[in-house]
Design a protein around this motif. Structure first.
Motif, mmCIF file in Angstrom:
data_model
loop_
_atom_site.group_PDB
_atom_site.id
_atom_site.type_symbol
_atom_site.label_atom_id
_atom_site.label_comp_id
_atom_site.label_asym_id
_atom_site.label_seq_id
_atom_site.Cartn_x
_atom_site.Cartn_y
_atom_site.Cartn_z
ATOM 1 N N UNK B 4 0.833 -1.194 0.000
ATOM 2 C CA UNK B 4 0.000 0.000 0.000
ATOM 3 C C UNK B 4 0.876 1.256 0.000
ATOM 4 N N UNK B 5 1.902 1.193 0.843
ATOM 5 C CA UNK B 5 2.780 2.355 0.997
ATOM 6 C C UNK B 5 4.214 1.867 0.848
ATOM 7 N N UNK B 6 4.957 2.478 -0.040
ATOM 8 C CA UNK B 6 6.330 2.026 -0.253
ATOM 9 C C UNK B 6 7.273 3.220 -0.321
ATOM 10 N N UNK B 7 8.343 3.121 0.461
ATOM 11 C CA UNK B 7 9.322 4.196 0.539
ATOM 12 C C UNK B 7 10.684 3.592 0.271
ATOM 13 N N UNK B 8 11.477 4.224 -0.592
ATOM 14 C CA UNK B 8 12.839 3.707 -0.744
ATOM 15 C C UNK B 8 13.846 4.824 -0.982
ATOM 16 N N UNK B 9 14.957 4.696 -0.286
ATOM 17 C CA UNK B 9 16.050 5.665 -0.420
ATOM 18 C C UNK B 9 15.653 7.084 -0.083
ATOM 19 N N UNK B 10 14.698 7.240 0.807
ATOM 20 C CA UNK B 10 14.161 8.575 1.082
ATOM 21 C C UNK B 10 15.152 9.440 1.858
ATOM 22 N N UNK B 11 15.283 10.664 1.378
ATOM 23 C CA UNK B 11 16.173 11.634 2.008
ATOM 24 C C UNK B 11 15.371 12.922 2.179
ATOM 25 N N UNK B 12 15.426 13.482 3.374
ATOM 26 C CA UNK B 12 14.627 14.691 3.627
ATOM 27 C C UNK B 12 15.183 15.447 4.815
ATOM 28 N N UNK B 13 14.791 16.698 4.923
ATOM 29 C CA UNK B 13 15.256 17.505 6.053
ATOM 30 C C UNK B 13 14.678 18.891 6.029
ATOM 31 N N UNK B 14 15.165 19.717 6.939
ATOM 32 C CA UNK B 14 14.667 21.086 7.074
ATOM 33 C C UNK B 14 15.735 22.044 6.567
ATOM 34 N N UNK B 15 15.516 22.698 5.458
ATOM 35 C CA UNK B 15 16.486 23.644 4.917
ATOM 36 C C UNK B 15 17.817 22.950 4.646
ATOM 37 N N UNK B 16 18.870 23.489 5.247
ATOM 38 C CA UNK B 16 20.204 22.939 5.015
ATOM 39 C C UNK B 16 20.445 21.658 5.816
ATOM 40 N N UNK B 17 19.598 21.427 6.811
ATOM 41 C CA UNK B 17 19.872 20.312 7.718
ATOM 42 C C UNK B 17 19.133 19.067 7.259
ATOM 43 N N UNK B 56 10.975 16.271 0.527
ATOM 44 C CA UNK B 56 11.809 15.101 0.263
ATOM 45 C C UNK B 56 12.775 15.423 -0.868
ATOM 46 N N UNK B 57 14.089 15.363 -0.578
ATOM 47 C CA UNK B 57 15.058 15.781 -1.594
ATOM 48 C C UNK B 57 15.477 14.634 -2.507
ATOM 49 N N UNK B 58 15.350 13.403 -2.049
ATOM 50 C CA UNK B 58 15.725 12.278 -2.906
ATOM 51 C C UNK B 58 14.954 11.035 -2.496
ATOM 52 N N UNK B 59 14.980 10.020 -3.367
ATOM 53 C CA UNK B 59 14.296 8.772 -3.076
ATOM 54 C C UNK B 59 12.877 8.774 -3.603
ATOM 55 N N UNK B 60 12.154 7.707 -3.285
ATOM 56 C CA UNK B 60 10.787 7.640 -3.792
ATOM 57 C C UNK B 60 9.837 7.216 -2.679
ATOM 58 N N UNK B 61 8.597 7.649 -2.802
ATOM 59 C CA UNK B 61 7.548 7.174 -1.892
ATOM 60 C C UNK B 61 6.236 7.121 -2.662
ATOM 61 N N UNK B 62 5.545 6.001 -2.516
ATOM 62 C CA UNK B 62 4.304 5.832 -3.262
ATOM 63 C C UNK B 62 3.191 5.341 -2.350
#
Lengths: 292, 244
Positions: B4-17, B56-62
């Motif tokens: 139902x929900x798939x996330x891979x290689x997800x990269x995320x953050x707040x501003x520079x952090x 989310x700066x990189x990766x995928x989520x569906x």
């Protein structure tokens, strides 16, 4: 003497009606966007001049010019909203500079088009005296627009508490992220708050034109007054706005009666500082709201 | 079957952090997935990223095979995924009832908000008693129940829950976990973020452990060894991390 004081209280009460309309508009936009629209008083002024122009050119009564003023002020409010939307960084701070600039532009536009003369309605029906209990005197226009003001305030209060959009507006003002999680698109609510603020400004502007006098510098004054009332009320409380508006209105008329008219503005500021000193969250504000 | 929900290689953050470095997550329909991990591991950020509150700066989520990246929070809510934030995120200057009604704000919800409200009141009778009260005046436990009730008003297909037991008395925690078990029994898909590992494991079908913005363990709940999990949790890495 007592009669004079009572008269001052009564006139102040009537002025409170349109002060409250102006202040509530400012407060709604501040609530949703955390922005103080420094051009808010100029929106009010614009409505007043639309009423003036309609009266001069077509002989319309001020009440009849309200729909036209709604369109003009509504569109101007929308333009301000779109301009604010173009701010990419530090919206809270940069919007102050932007709306201050817009206020200057609007004031000078009004000056160019309608000159610096003092204007007021020449419609004698609104200027007829209405005497209450043999002693309290007012113009018919003052009473009518005070009633309209209170009704509009009540309507806005009802709208905020009993409609889906009104609740969403309070939710966005309360916690933006949580509101998004409820399926609210904050940008739409912000635009809506601007629109409602424009409607309130329109009625207030026509009220000022009918019950008082206008000239281009008035807009700036009204913004400050609305800001003072909003802070007095404690951000986002409709009953607080009404009370704060009456307080300022009465304070001003009492000063005129007991001291001299030139001290009017000072009284407003003194009340403002006193209340901020005694109740930093405003009359109706909760503790901790100040931190925002 | 696609998850139902798939996330891979997800990269995320707040501003520079950057907070999330490399997160993989698979959530099956009708299952309860529990994410544990110490403070600052990025668990809350993961939920916020899924909901579009964090970029989310990189990766995928569906979700249902369709991407969530770049999605707006309010659209994701309409697609059936709902997040229950911690109790402090109720609307403090609105009444309990108004808070709950905000859960039915999306167009689909407005038509049958009353039915939904009855259902939520049946689950949380205390909210019914307190419906006229300002949410800001409630105790921590009541606020948490309000946050849960408000989320359930949205009629979720996938429910993301952020630390429902945080800072609450054990009695209240019991109550909350009973309700979570009920929701699970009703077939709801749940993603639960918890620090209360042992409590959460009873509920879980699948367990993830996050540390320093990464998922470092993925195991079916039945195979989880609590001792080993705690070793990883507290970074007492004697053994090698089992990456599933």
């Amino acid at each position: 003497m007592l009669e004079l004081i009572l008269q001052a209280l009564y006139s102040g009460l009537l002025a409170g009606g349109y002060y409250a309309m102006i202040a509530l508009g400012l407060a709604l936009v501040f609530g949703t966007m955390r922005i103080i629209n420094l051009a808010h008083g100029e929106l009010v002024l614009l409505a007043a001049y639309v009423a003036f122009e309609m009266e001069r050119s077509f002989g319309w009564t001020p009440l009849a010019s309200i729909p036209v003023a709604l369109v003009v002020v509504g569109l101007t409010a929308l333009v301000i909203y779109l301009l604010i939307g173009r701010i990419r960084q530090d919206r809270e701070l940069n919007s102050l500079i932007l709306t201050f600039g817009i206020a200057i532009v609007l004031t000078n536009l009004i000056l160019m088009i309608w000159s610096a003369d003092i204007r007021s309605t020449s419609n004698s029906w609104f200027m007829d005296g209405v005497v209450l209990g043999d002693t309290l005197f007012s113009m018919r226009g003052e009473v009518i627009f005070c009633v309209i003001g209170v009704l509009l305030l009540a309507a806005t209060y009802w709208w905020l508490n009993h409609t889906w959009q009104g609740r969403a507006l309070r939710a966005v003002a309360s916690n933006r992220d949580a509101a998004k999680l409820m399926g609210v698109n904050p940008a739409r609510i912000e635009a809506l708050s601007f629109l409602v603020s424009g409607v309130l400004a329109t009625f207030a502007g026509v009220a000022v034109y009918t019950a008082s006098v206008v000239f281009p510098a008035v807009g700036h004054n009204l913004t400050i007054k609305a800001f003072v009332i909003t802070v007095l009320a404690g951000m986002g409380s409709v009953p607080g706005v009404l009370l704060g508006a009456v307080l300022i209105g009465v304070g001003e008329t009492l000063t005129t009666t007991l001291a001299k008219p030139s001290l009017q503005e000072l009284t407003g500021m003194v009340i403002f500082l006193l209340i901020l000193f005694l109740r930093p969250s405003g009359l109706f504000g909760r503790k901790g709201m100040v931190k925002k | 079957m696609t998850p139902l929900l798939e996330v891979s290689g997800l990269r995320a953050g707040y501003g520079q952090i950057n907070v999330l470095w490399d997160v993989d997550l698979t959530v099956e329909e009708g299952k309860t997935t529990v994410i544990v991990g110490p403070n600052g591991a990025g668990k809350t950020t993961l939920l916020r990223t899924l909901m579009g509150l964090v970029y989310a700066s990189a990766g995928s989520m569906t979700l249902h095979g369709q991407t969530l990246k770049g999605g707006k929070t309010w659209d994701i809510v309409e697609r059936g995924m709902v997040m229950i934030p911690e109790g402090r995120m109720v609307f403090p200057d609105m009444s309990v009832l108004d808070n709950l009604m905000m859960g039915a704000y999306p167009r689909a919800g407005r038509a049958d908000w009353e039915t939904r409200l009855e259902r939520v009141f049946a689950m949380f009778p205390r909210l019914k008693e307190r419906r006229g009260q300002m949410a800001g005046l409630m105790s921590g436990g009541e606020a948490q129940m309000l946050a849960m009730g408000r989320g359930l008003m949205e009629n979720p297909q996938v429910l993301l829950i952020d630390e429902p037991s945080l800072g609450l008395a054990p009695v209240i925690v019991d109550e909350i976990f009973t309700i979570l078990a009920d929701l699970k029994a009703q077939g709801l898909t749940i993603v639960l973020v918890e620090q209360n590992t042992s409590r959460a494991l009873h509920l879980a079908d699948h367990v993830y452990l996050m540390r320093s913005g990464k998922t470092i363990l993925s195991q079916p709940a039945a195979e989880v060894d609590l001792g080993h999990l705690h070793d990883l949790y507290f970074a007492r890495d004697g053994g090698s991390a089992a990456v599933g």
